[in-house]
Design a protein around this motif. Sequence first.
Motif, short mmCIF file in Angstrom:
data_model
loop_
_atom_site.label_atom_id
_atom_site.label_comp_id
_atom_site.label_asym_id
_atom_site.label_seq_id
_atom_site.Cartn_x
_atom_site.Cartn_y
_atom_site.Cartn_z
N LEU A 51 -22.68 -1.01 -60.63
CA LEU A 51 -24.08 -0.85 -60.27
C LEU A 51 -24.91 -0.89 -61.54
O LEU A 51 -24.81 0.00 -62.40
N GLY A 52 -25.72 -1.94 -61.67
CA GLY A 52 -26.47 -2.18 -62.89
C GLY A 52 -25.64 -3.04 -63.83
O GLY A 52 -25.35 -2.63 -64.96
N CYS A 53 -25.28 -4.24 -63.40
CA CYS A 53 -24.32 -5.06 -64.14
C CYS A 53 -24.91 -5.82 -65.30
O CYS A 53 -24.18 -6.38 -66.12
N GLY A 54 -26.24 -5.90 -65.40
CA GLY A 54 -26.86 -6.55 -66.55
C GLY A 54 -26.41 -7.98 -66.76
O GLY A 54 -26.41 -8.80 -65.84
N THR A 55 -25.96 -8.28 -67.97
CA THR A 55 -25.56 -9.64 -68.33
C THR A 55 -24.16 -10.01 -67.84
O THR A 55 -23.69 -11.11 -68.11
N GLY A 56 -23.48 -9.08 -67.19
CA GLY A 56 -22.13 -9.35 -66.70
C GLY A 56 -21.05 -9.11 -67.73
O GLY A 56 -19.86 -9.36 -67.47
N ARG A 57 -21.42 -8.59 -68.88
CA ARG A 57 -20.46 -8.41 -69.98
C ARG A 57 -19.27 -7.55 -69.55
O ARG A 57 -18.11 -7.89 -69.82
N ASN A 58 -19.51 -6.43 -68.90
CA ASN A 58 -18.43 -5.54 -68.51
C ASN A 58 -17.57 -6.14 -67.40
O ASN A 58 -16.35 -5.98 -67.39
N LEU A 59 -18.21 -6.80 -66.44
CA LEU A 59 -17.46 -7.43 -65.36
C LEU A 59 -16.53 -8.52 -65.88
O LEU A 59 -15.40 -8.66 -65.42
N ILE A 60 -17.01 -9.27 -66.85
CA ILE A 60 -16.18 -10.33 -67.44
C ILE A 60 -14.97 -9.72 -68.15
O ILE A 60 -13.83 -10.18 -67.99
N ARG A 70 -10.79 -7.90 -57.55
CA ARG A 70 -12.06 -8.54 -57.20
C ARG A 70 -13.20 -7.68 -57.74
O ARG A 70 -13.16 -6.45 -57.64
N PHE A 71 -14.22 -8.34 -58.28
CA PHE A 71 -15.31 -7.62 -58.93
C PHE A 71 -16.65 -8.00 -58.32
O PHE A 71 -16.90 -9.17 -57.99
N TYR A 72 -17.53 -7.00 -58.24
CA TYR A 72 -18.84 -7.16 -57.63
C TYR A 72 -19.88 -6.48 -58.52
O TYR A 72 -19.64 -5.39 -59.04
N GLY A 73 -21.02 -7.13 -58.69
CA GLY A 73 -22.07 -6.57 -59.52
C GLY A 73 -23.43 -6.64 -58.87
O GLY A 73 -23.78 -7.64 -58.23
N ILE A 74 -24.19 -5.56 -59.01
CA ILE A 74 -25.56 -5.49 -58.50
C ILE A 74 -26.49 -5.17 -59.65
O ILE A 74 -26.21 -4.30 -60.48
N ASP A 75 -27.60 -5.88 -59.72
CA ASP A 75 -28.64 -5.57 -60.70
C ASP A 75 -29.99 -5.83 -60.07
O ASP A 75 -30.13 -6.74 -59.22
N ILE A 76 -30.98 -5.08 -60.50
CA ILE A 76 -32.32 -5.22 -59.91
C ILE A 76 -33.11 -6.35 -60.57
O ILE A 76 -34.08 -6.85 -60.01
N LEU A 99 -22.01 -11.61 -57.60
CA LEU A 99 -23.22 -10.89 -58.00
C LEU A 99 -24.27 -10.92 -56.90
O LEU A 99 -24.30 -11.85 -56.08
N ALA A 100 -25.13 -9.93 -56.91
CA ALA A 100 -26.26 -9.90 -55.98
C ALA A 100 -27.38 -9.07 -56.58
O ALA A 100 -27.14 -8.13 -57.34
N GLN A 101 -28.61 -9.44 -56.23
CA GLN A 101 -29.74 -8.61 -56.63
C GLN A 101 -29.85 -7.44 -55.69
O GLN A 101 -29.70 -7.56 -54.47
N GLY A 102 -30.12 -6.27 -56.25
CA GLY A 102 -30.29 -5.10 -55.44
C GLY A 102 -30.66 -3.89 -56.29
O GLY A 102 -30.49 -3.90 -57.50
N ASP A 103 -31.17 -2.88 -55.64
CA ASP A 103 -31.54 -1.62 -56.29
C ASP A 103 -30.35 -0.69 -56.19
O ASP A 103 -29.90 -0.34 -55.09
N SER A 105 -30.12 2.33 -56.48
CA SER A 105 -30.41 3.60 -55.79
C SER A 105 -30.52 3.42 -54.28
O SER A 105 -30.65 4.41 -53.55
N ASP A 106 -30.45 2.19 -53.81
CA ASP A 106 -30.54 1.91 -52.38
C ASP A 106 -29.15 2.00 -51.75
O ASP A 106 -28.27 1.20 -52.07
N PRO A 107 -28.89 2.95 -50.86
CA PRO A 107 -27.55 3.09 -50.28
C PRO A 107 -27.09 1.88 -49.50
O PRO A 107 -25.90 1.71 -49.26
N GLU A 108 -28.04 1.01 -49.11
CA GLU A 108 -27.68 -0.19 -48.35
C GLU A 108 -27.39 -1.39 -49.26
O GLU A 108 -26.91 -2.42 -48.78
N ALA A 109 -27.68 -1.27 -50.55
CA ALA A 109 -27.55 -2.42 -51.44
C ALA A 109 -26.14 -3.02 -51.46
O ALA A 109 -25.99 -4.24 -51.38
N PRO A 110 -25.07 -2.22 -51.54
CA PRO A 110 -23.73 -2.82 -51.60
C PRO A 110 -23.31 -3.53 -50.32
O PRO A 110 -22.32 -4.29 -50.33
N SER A 111 -24.02 -3.32 -49.23
CA SER A 111 -23.65 -3.95 -47.96
C SER A 111 -23.81 -5.47 -48.02
O SER A 111 -23.30 -6.18 -47.16
#
Length: 226
Positions: A51-60, A70-76, A99-103, A105-111
Amino acid sequence: MAATADTAQLMDAVYRNQRHFYDLTRKYYLLGRDKLVSRLDVAAGAGVLELGCGTGRNLIAAAKRYPEARFYGIDISLEMLETARSNIEKAGLDGQIVLAQGDASDPEAPSVFGPQTFDRVFYSYTLSMIPVWRQALATGMAQLAPGGRVLVVDFGEQERLPALFKKALFAWLSKFHVSPRADLETELATLALQNGAGLAVERPYRGYAFYAEINRPSEGHSPATK
């Protein structure tokens, strides 16, 4: 929704130019990120959410270390996601990272990734940037599977460093809308207690960084606290 839109616009403005050299500069002071990646310790087929994946550095880095997960990233920020997608594609990992855009703090974002829970959820120097960071933590905890783990690394309270260093660092961070959370451990302890989970906390680099793990027990097991 208005607050989310305002935050997205702010983050896009902050990182519109910085995203191009973000990873080059941040490696010198965002300490403990590689430790977090090494502690993910995920099995084949596991799902990991940042949550808050930024440039994807950590996911990579994580996807290279755990090629069968499997890896998933959300950033606003759409600006940061543009850079993240480019970095992931260059690394040849676009089939392993979504990856997906999302907040956060939104409990629905990972859906957006479908009806699932995650074996690991992590936050790397993001809670100090999210205005409603407690809600962001709650979002991650709600997405955690039994036996899963929430991992956090962020700025600490610099308790074993010179006071002038702390004052200068916090003043500089504020220019980038970063505010270290003095009560982060208290909030994590509350979340752990509410979920029957164990909490482990470290303060590496003389308190420069704060590192924590919440370990949710498997169904029918009691948490182990260290």
